[in-house]
Design a protein around this motif. Structure first.
Motif, PDB file in Angstrom:
ATOM      1  N   ILE A   1      27.640  16.027  20.715  1.00 58.28           N
ATOM      2  CA  ILE A   1      28.871  15.519  20.125  1.00 58.28           C
ATOM      3  C   ILE A   1      29.424  16.605  19.195  1.00 58.28           C
ATOM      4  N   LEU A   2      30.702  16.949  19.403  1.00 57.75           N
ATOM      5  CA  LEU A   2      31.389  17.893  18.531  1.00 57.75           C
ATOM      6  C   LEU A   2      32.333  17.139  17.611  1.00 57.75           C
ATOM      7  N   ASP A   3      32.552  17.689  16.421  1.00 62.42           N
ATOM      8  CA  ASP A   3      33.473  17.073  15.471  1.00 62.42           C
ATOM      9  C   ASP A   3      34.902  17.542  15.720  1.00 62.42           C
ATOM     10  N   GLU A   4      35.823  17.148  14.828  1.00 64.54           N
ATOM     11  CA  GLU A   4      37.240  17.459  15.020  1.00 64.54           C
ATOM     12  C   GLU A   4      37.545  18.950  14.906  1.00 64.54           C
ATOM     13  N   GLY A   5      36.607  19.741  14.414  1.00 62.57           N
ATOM     14  CA  GLY A   5      36.786  21.185  14.365  1.00 62.57           C
ATOM     15  C   GLY A   5      36.144  21.896  15.546  1.00 62.57           C
ATOM     16  N   GLY A   6      35.546  21.126  16.442  1.00 68.39           N
ATOM     17  CA  GLY A   6      34.891  21.706  17.606  1.00 68.39           C
ATOM     18  C   GLY A   6      33.478  22.185  17.338  1.00 68.39           C
ATOM     19  N   HIS A   7      32.885  21.711  16.245  1.00 69.54           N
ATOM     20  CA  HIS A   7      31.535  22.132  15.864  1.00 69.54           C
ATOM     21  C   HIS A   7      30.523  21.034  16.186  1.00 69.54           C
ATOM     22  N   LEU A   8      29.343  21.446  16.563  1.00 66.49           N
ATOM     23  CA  LEU A   8      28.284  20.483  16.876  1.00 66.49           C
ATOM     24  C   LEU A   8      27.956  19.655  15.645  1.00 66.49           C
ATOM     25  N   ILE A   9      28.032  18.337  15.808  1.00 63.70           N
ATOM     26  CA  ILE A   9      27.669  17.433  14.718  1.00 63.70           C
ATOM     27  C   ILE A   9      26.397  16.660  15.065  1.00 63.70           C
ATOM     28  N   TYR A  10      26.139  16.484  16.384  1.00 61.70           N
ATOM     29  CA  TYR A  10      24.958  15.717  16.790  1.00 61.70           C
ATOM     30  C   TYR A  10      24.524  16.149  18.173  1.00 61.70           C
ATOM     31  N   LEU A  11      23.221  16.299  18.348  1.00 64.77           N
ATOM     32  CA  LEU A  11      22.636  16.622  19.641  1.00 64.77           C
ATOM     33  C   LEU A  11      21.376  15.794  19.822  1.00 64.77           C
ATOM     34  N   GLU A  12      21.226  15.250  21.015  1.00 62.24           N
ATOM     35  CA  GLU A  12      20.047  14.452  21.339  1.00 62.24           C
ATOM     36  C   GLU A  12      19.560  14.827  22.735  1.00 62.24           C
ATOM     37  N   ARG A  13      18.287  15.218  22.838  1.00 66.57           N
ATOM     38  CA  ARG A  13      17.694  15.501  24.149  1.00 66.57           C
ATOM     39  C   ARG A  13      16.694  14.409  24.455  1.00 66.57           C
ATOM     40  N   MET A  14      16.977  13.655  25.509  1.00 69.12           N
ATOM     41  CA  MET A  14      16.069  12.583  25.909  1.00 69.12           C
ATOM     42  C   MET A  14      14.784  13.206  26.454  1.00 69.12           C
ATOM     43  N   ASP A  15      13.684  12.508  26.279  1.00 65.15           N
ATOM     44  CA  ASP A  15      12.403  12.994  26.773  1.00 65.15           C
ATOM     45  C   ASP A  15      12.499  13.316  28.257  1.00 65.15           C
ATOM     46  N   GLY A  16      11.921  14.446  28.634  1.00 61.20           N
ATOM     47  CA  GLY A  16      11.866  14.819  30.031  1.00 61.20           C
ATOM     48  C   GLY A  16      13.078  15.586  30.533  1.00 61.20           C
ATOM     49  N   THR A  17      14.075  15.805  29.684  1.00 63.52           N
ATOM     50  CA  THR A  17      15.267  16.551  30.122  1.00 63.52           C
ATOM     51  C   THR A  17      14.986  18.045  30.034  1.00 63.52           C
ATOM     52  N   GLN A  18      15.390  18.778  31.082  1.00 64.95           N
ATOM     53  CA  GLN A  18      15.171  20.225  31.080  1.00 64.95           C
ATOM     54  C   GLN A  18      15.884  20.860  29.897  1.00 64.95           C
ATOM     55  N   LYS A  19      15.287  21.897  29.374  1.00 59.45           N
ATOM     56  CA  LYS A  19      15.803  22.533  28.162  1.00 59.45           C
ATOM     57  C   LYS A  19      17.124  23.258  28.381  1.00 59.45           C
ATOM     58  N   GLY A  20      17.381  23.730  29.605  1.00 62.48           N
ATOM     59  CA  GLY A  20      18.659  24.392  29.888  1.00 62.48           C
ATOM     60  C   GLY A  20      19.852  23.497  29.642  1.00 62.48           C
ATOM     61  N   SER A  21      19.641  22.191  29.712  1.00 66.45           N
ATOM     62  CA  SER A  21      20.741  21.242  29.501  1.00 66.45           C
ATOM     63  C   SER A  21      21.199  21.186  28.051  1.00 66.45           C
ATOM     64  N   ILE A  22      20.388  21.707  27.139  1.00 66.26           N
ATOM     65  CA  ILE A  22      20.799  21.730  25.724  1.00 66.26           C
ATOM     66  C   ILE A  22      22.073  22.558  25.582  1.00 66.26           C
ATOM     67  N   VAL A  23      22.046  23.763  26.116  1.00 73.07           N
ATOM     68  CA  VAL A  23      23.205  24.652  26.023  1.00 73.07           C
ATOM     69  C   VAL A  23      24.344  24.149  26.905  1.00 73.07           C
ATOM     70  N   VAL A  24      24.026  23.698  28.111  1.00 79.25           N
ATOM     71  CA  VAL A  24      25.072  23.255  29.038  1.00 79.25           C
ATOM     72  C   VAL A  24      25.850  22.079  28.461  1.00 79.25           C
ATOM     73  N   SER A  25      25.171  21.120  27.840  1.00 78.75           N
ATOM     74  CA  SER A  25      25.883  19.965  27.271  1.00 78.75           C
ATOM     75  C   SER A  25      26.835  20.403  26.162  1.00 78.75           C
ATOM     76  N   GLN A  26      26.414  21.366  25.358  1.00 75.32           N
ATOM     77  CA  GLN A  26      27.283  21.866  24.290  1.00 75.32           C
ATOM     78  C   GLN A  26      28.489  22.604  24.866  1.00 75.32           C
ATOM     79  N   GLU A  27      28.260  23.378  25.918  1.00 79.50           N
ATOM     80  CA  GLU A  27      29.356  24.118  26.548  1.00 79.50           C
ATOM     81  C   GLU A  27      30.357  23.175  27.212  1.00 79.50           C
ATOM     82  N   LYS A  28      29.872  22.098  27.816  1.00 80.98           N
ATOM     83  CA  LYS A  28      30.787  21.116  28.405  1.00 80.98           C
ATOM     84  C   LYS A  28      31.634  20.463  27.315  1.00 80.98           C
TER      85      LYS A  28
END
Length: 135
Positions: A34-61
């Motif tokens: 989740i990004l805030d109104e300035g486009g900055h990451l305010i919250y990130l959650e990785r569910m158990d078992g999710t590949q680590k590459g998705s951390i960056v991909v979710s932020q980029e999306k």
């Protein structure tokens, strides 16, 4: 003078919770950004078992949805329709799963999901975006 809305951490957590419920109900493990109104990451959650590459991909999306103020699916459709020049747009990740978060016609942030097929990421992101209307 126009009032500006801004996401607080608790809002971001509630948006992510709505998205996570959709993911869990389908047994899909994802990362939620989740990004805030300035486009900055305010919250990130990785569910158990999710590949680590998705951390960056979710932020980029999320960043793409924020910068272009449109669903990342729209950019993906343009590329798949032959507009490969869209791949050269700085800050563009044209893969479904990112949505702008709009409240009372104002861009207040963005959500990005990664971890399953992109159309599934889009379903999860939509659940989070739909929750914003309830804030």
């Amino acid at each position: 003078m126009q009032s500006r809305f801004s996401l607080e951490l608790n809002d971001a957590k509630r948006i992510a919770e709505a998205a996570r419920k959709t993911a869990e109900s389908n047994e899909w493990n994802v990362v939620i950004s989740i990004l805030d109104e300035g486009g900055h990451l305010i919250y990130l959650e990785r569910m158990d078992g999710t590949q680590k590459g998705s951390i960056v991909v979710s932020q980029e999306k999320a960043k793409t949805a924020y910068l272009f103020n449109r669903p990342t699916k729209k950019l993906e459709e343009a590329v798949s329709g032959g507009r490969t020049v869209m791949l050269k747009l700085t800050g563009s990740t044209p893969i479904e799963g990112g949505l702008p978060l709009v409240y009372q016609n104002q861009l207040i942030g963005a959500i990005g999901i990664s971890g399953v097929q992109s159309f599934q990421d889009g379903i999860i992101a939509q659940a989070g975006a739909d929750f914003v209307a309830q804030l």
